[in-house]
Design a protein around this motif. Sequence first.
Motif, PDB file in Angstrom:
ATOM      1  N   UNK A 196      13.359  -7.137  46.950  1.00 40.23           N
ATOM      2  CA  UNK A 196      13.249  -8.261  47.872  1.00 40.23           C
ATOM      3  C   UNK A 196      13.819  -9.534  47.243  1.00 40.23           C
ATOM      4  N   UNK A 197      14.189 -10.510  48.091  1.00 39.24           N
ATOM      5  CA  UNK A 197      14.844 -11.725  47.568  1.00 39.24           C
ATOM      6  C   UNK A 197      14.050 -12.468  46.503  1.00 39.24           C
ATOM      7  N   UNK A 198      12.708 -12.330  46.514  1.00 39.16           N
ATOM      8  CA  UNK A 198      11.939 -13.048  45.489  1.00 39.16           C
ATOM      9  C   UNK A 198      12.107 -12.449  44.101  1.00 39.16           C
ATOM     10  N   UNK A 199      12.772 -11.269  44.024  1.00 37.54           N
ATOM     11  CA  UNK A 199      13.088 -10.586  42.767  1.00 37.54           C
ATOM     12  C   UNK A 199      11.854 -10.078  42.022  1.00 37.54           C
ATOM     13  N   UNK A 200      10.685 -10.310  42.557  1.00 37.37           N
ATOM     14  CA  UNK A 200       9.467  -9.798  41.939  1.00 37.37           C
ATOM     15  C   UNK A 200       8.862  -8.634  42.713  1.00 37.37           C
TER      16      UNK A 200
END
Length: 396
Positions: free
Chosen positions: A247-251
């Motif tokens: 996901x875009x939050x990379x977490x």
Amino acid sequence: MAATDRSRTRVRHWLALLVVGCFAGTAGASVLPEERIDVLYHSYDGGGVKIDGPSVLVRKSIGESVSVSGKYYVDTVSGASIDVEAAGVDVNSAASPYAEERTEYNAGIDYLNDRTLISAGYATSQENDYDAETVSFGITQTFFGDLTTVSLTTSYGDDVIGRNDRPDFEEHLERRRYGLTLTQILRTDLIAAFSYEAVIDEGFLNNAYRQVRYRDSSSARGYSYQPEVYPNTRNSDAFGLRAIYHLPNRRSALRVEYRYFQDNWAIEAHTGELRYTHSHDDNWLFELKLRHYDQTGADFYSDLYDFRDAQNYLARDKEMGPFSSNTIGLGATYNLPRFAIPGFERSSINLYWDHIRFDYEDFRDVRVSPDEYAAGEEPLYQFDANVIRFYLSFWF
């Protein structure tokens, strides 16, 4: 008493896959496995059966091209499940508890040559009435700058089946498996994979103890038992699709998986799974899993046959009938600070729990009183199971 061998074998196989999943990575490139030690405790508790025990996996590199591994796996089975009644034993009066232990040893070697990884393995397991040996071979090749990975696998197994109550009883089962996996990095945040597996089993495929039931007006309960009879060959095919999206939050990441299975016994199965993982503070990783499984029954399966020897092949293993299951799973991994444990570069603590609900569409709970229910009208069987996997990982 080993009246539930086939069901326990199914559970053990499924549990072993979860154990392998604990230790497996998701990398697609041809690289040697990391040097590590995993120490695991696994537990399955459901349907009157408990299976638990330890497992230890060690991987070590020899130079830059060779890696060797060894695994020790034990499961202890205890309980008095409904499957004992399926073997014709009156659990209402006898309770019929049992206990047994299976020990498995695995050895493997990986050889890396440029972008090609060649793997070979050997596994053996023993229990009081079942011995198994398996050899396996695989080759993995990357292409197009490691964006595409192709893996081919094959294995051959030779099992010896016995009976505790008959020392002269001995049957054999040969198992052949062939697999193909294609993994593609589509974007920096998206990986997809397609897999295919063909399985050919030949030999003694049914349970050495299990009985089927048939209507019998001369019996007070309305039915009697006779041994089950299976074909001596089974061919199956399974196709799988998997995608992992960061996901875009990379977490966080989403993993979606679908698997279709069919065999020449008329069983068709669909499996869908969704996993969500989220990292926190670089030390914690949390996972939520949802899984649904649904299958049809074998064409020779029946909970209750109309008469003795009603057909050529007979089965009352509940796993051969139509049923579905739903799973919810939670997991957490904590990465200890680097060099927190002397002698190891890094380490982690991992705990995973699955809760599974099984619903059988054509398998009756015959433990009820015949005064309350006529033969074939007993309540449908269902149960809940819990699976726990707790393990420690050490990298060196």
